[in-house]
Design a protein around this motif. Structure first.
Motif, PDB file in Angstrom:
ATOM      1  N   CYS A  76      11.816  20.292 -20.821  1.00 57.47           N
ATOM      2  CA  CYS A  76      10.914  19.359 -21.101  1.00 57.47           C
ATOM      3  C   CYS A  76      10.480  19.477 -22.333  1.00 57.47           C
ATOM      4  O   CYS A  76      10.073  18.607 -23.299  1.00 57.47           O
ATOM      5  N   THR A  77      10.181  20.988 -22.879  1.00 54.33           N
ATOM      6  CA  THR A  77       9.831  21.089 -24.191  1.00 54.33           C
ATOM      7  C   THR A  77      10.602  20.747 -25.130  1.00 54.33           C
ATOM      8  O   THR A  77      10.399  20.163 -26.341  1.00 54.33           O
ATOM      9  N   ALA A  78      11.902  20.861 -24.991  1.00 57.39           N
ATOM     10  CA  ALA A  78      13.051  20.535 -25.870  1.00 57.39           C
ATOM     11  C   ALA A  78      13.126  19.013 -26.001  1.00 57.39           C
ATOM     12  O   ALA A  78      13.282  18.496 -26.986  1.00 57.39           O
ATOM     13  N   ASN A  79      12.874  18.220 -24.851  1.00 56.17           N
ATOM     14  CA  ASN A  79      12.711  16.774 -24.848  1.00 56.17           C
ATOM     15  C   ASN A  79      11.521  16.452 -25.714  1.00 56.17           C
ATOM     16  O   ASN A  79      11.922  15.728 -26.505  1.00 56.17           O
ATOM     17  N   THR A  80      10.484  17.079 -25.567  1.00 59.61           N
ATOM     18  CA  THR A  80       9.406  16.587 -26.488  1.00 59.61           C
ATOM     19  C   THR A  80       9.507  16.885 -27.865  1.00 59.61           C
ATOM     20  O   THR A  80       9.342  16.128 -28.947  1.00 59.61           O
ATOM     21  N   ALA A  81      10.283  17.806 -28.250  1.00 60.17           N
ATOM     22  CA  ALA A  81      10.610  18.373 -29.678  1.00 60.17           C
ATOM     23  C   ALA A  81      11.597  17.372 -30.168  1.00 60.17           C
ATOM     24  O   ALA A  81      11.339  16.821 -31.445  1.00 60.17           O
ATOM     25  N   ILE A  82      12.672  16.850 -29.497  1.00 58.64           N
ATOM     26  CA  ILE A  82      13.222  15.819 -30.000  1.00 58.64           C
ATOM     27  C   ILE A  82      12.793  14.509 -30.236  1.00 58.64           C
ATOM     28  O   ILE A  82      12.890  13.802 -31.175  1.00 58.64           O
ATOM     29  N   PHE A  83      12.092  14.094 -29.267  1.00 57.62           N
ATOM     30  CA  PHE A  83      11.265  12.920 -29.320  1.00 57.62           C
ATOM     31  C   PHE A  83      10.347  12.824 -30.340  1.00 57.62           C
ATOM     32  O   PHE A  83      10.410  11.784 -31.135  1.00 57.62           O
ATOM     33  N   SER A  84       9.911  13.667 -30.461  1.00 60.67           N
ATOM     34  CA  SER A  84       8.686  13.952 -31.736  1.00 60.67           C
ATOM     35  C   SER A  84       9.447  13.734 -32.819  1.00 60.67           C
ATOM     36  O   SER A  84       8.941  12.923 -33.741  1.00 60.67           O
ATOM     37  N   ARG A  85      10.685  14.266 -33.276  1.00 62.13           N
ATOM     38  CA  ARG A  85      11.192  14.247 -34.428  1.00 62.13           C
ATOM     39  C   ARG A  85      11.827  13.045 -34.654  1.00 62.13           C
ATOM     40  O   ARG A  85      11.933  12.599 -35.628  1.00 62.13           O
ATOM     41  N   SER A  86      12.335  12.588 -33.673  1.00 59.38           N
ATOM     42  CA  SER A  86      12.939  10.948 -33.632  1.00 59.38           C
ATOM     43  C   SER A  86      11.823  10.153 -34.318  1.00 59.38           C
ATOM     44  O   SER A  86      12.107   9.135 -35.000  1.00 59.38           O
ATOM     45  N   GLN A  87      10.592  10.283 -33.556  1.00 57.16           N
ATOM     46  CA  GLN A  87       9.374   9.415 -34.007  1.00 57.16           C
ATOM     47  C   GLN A  87       8.991   9.445 -35.332  1.00 57.16           C
ATOM     48  O   GLN A  87       8.469   8.513 -35.962  1.00 57.16           O
TER      49      GLN A  87
END
Length: 240
Positions: A76-87
């Motif tokens: 879930c932490t990895a998911n947040t990192a990827i999503f934040s980077r894409s945003q």
């Protein structure tokens, strides 16, 4: 019980770059394969972030904490990192990645996955898929709306229903298994399983060759069968 491992990745015969990523630590019992997606270099970025974050967090984990919860939190932490980077960068908008991870503690393993990268176990010559694909056609097969042969021919077979980084939250599947001496676990991206049947995968990883040679044999077989996508495989064997 101790473990040995080997891994190979290849961009295949058709793709201009390799959006797969992998990482592992035999000492810490963590193995990860990711298959990125997105325009330009976005897929490569998403898969690299996922591997780096999950490996980092699981290697540094509290060994007294319940492993499934720790592993899910890492994903879930990895998911947040990827999503934040894409945003934060419109060029990376919509990027994401599949993930399959194996975490080992003595004679138990936990398998976690998001998307259609898979984990298999070869035990006493018999191959068994341990993960369930999060894809449209596989879900149709599971509820009886599509046959296995129809799924293999479907133009929708590339559509996954769950990925890291494409939504604010993600829920990985988590499975626990007991390990027997001689068990071989395969983590792979769909570039392997779209080219080779389960029986072909089984024949390529069975036997007594070193794990590195078996990995290479798998990759070469998938490339010979078409190599339409990036191909990654990690083999992990339990030995006494």
């Amino acid at each position: 019980m101790r473990y040995t491992a080997a891994a190979v990745t290849d961009r295949g015969r058709k793709r201009p770059s390799n959006e797969d990523a992998f990482g592992y630590s035999v000492e810490d019992g963590v193995y990860v394969v990711c298959d990125g997606m997105g325009g330009a270099a976005a897929g490569e970025i998403a898969s690299s972030i996922a591997v780096d974050e999950v490996l980092r967090l699981l290697v540094a984990r509290d060994r007294e904490a319940a492993l499934p919860a720790v592993a899910e939190e890492a994903i879930c932490t990895a998911n947040t990192a990827i999503f934040s980077r894409s945003q934060s960068n419109y060029k990376l908008s919509g990027m994401g990645t599949t993930l399959v991870a194996l975490v080992v503690e003595e004679t138990r393993v936990w398998v976690l996955n998001v998307g259609d990268s898979r984990c298999y176990r070869l035990r006493k010559g018999r191959l068994e898929q341990l993960t369930l694909d999060h894809s449209l056609v596989e879900e149709q097969v599971r509820i009886g709306r599509m046959s296995r042969s129809e799924a293999l021919r479907s133009p929708m077979r590339n559509m996954i229903t769950r990925a890291l980084g494409t939504q604010v939250r993600v829920t990985p599947d988590c499975f626990q298994f007991e390990v027997e001496p001689g068990d071989v676990f395969l983590l792979c991206s769909d570039g392997l399983t779209r080219e080779l049947s389960d029986s072909q995968v089984q024949s390529n990883i069975a036997g007594d060759l070193p794990l590195a040679d078996r990995c290479t044999r798998l990759i070469e077989a998938a490339k010979k069968a078409g190599g339409h996508d990036n191909i990654t495989a990690i083999l992990v064997q339990a030995v006494v």
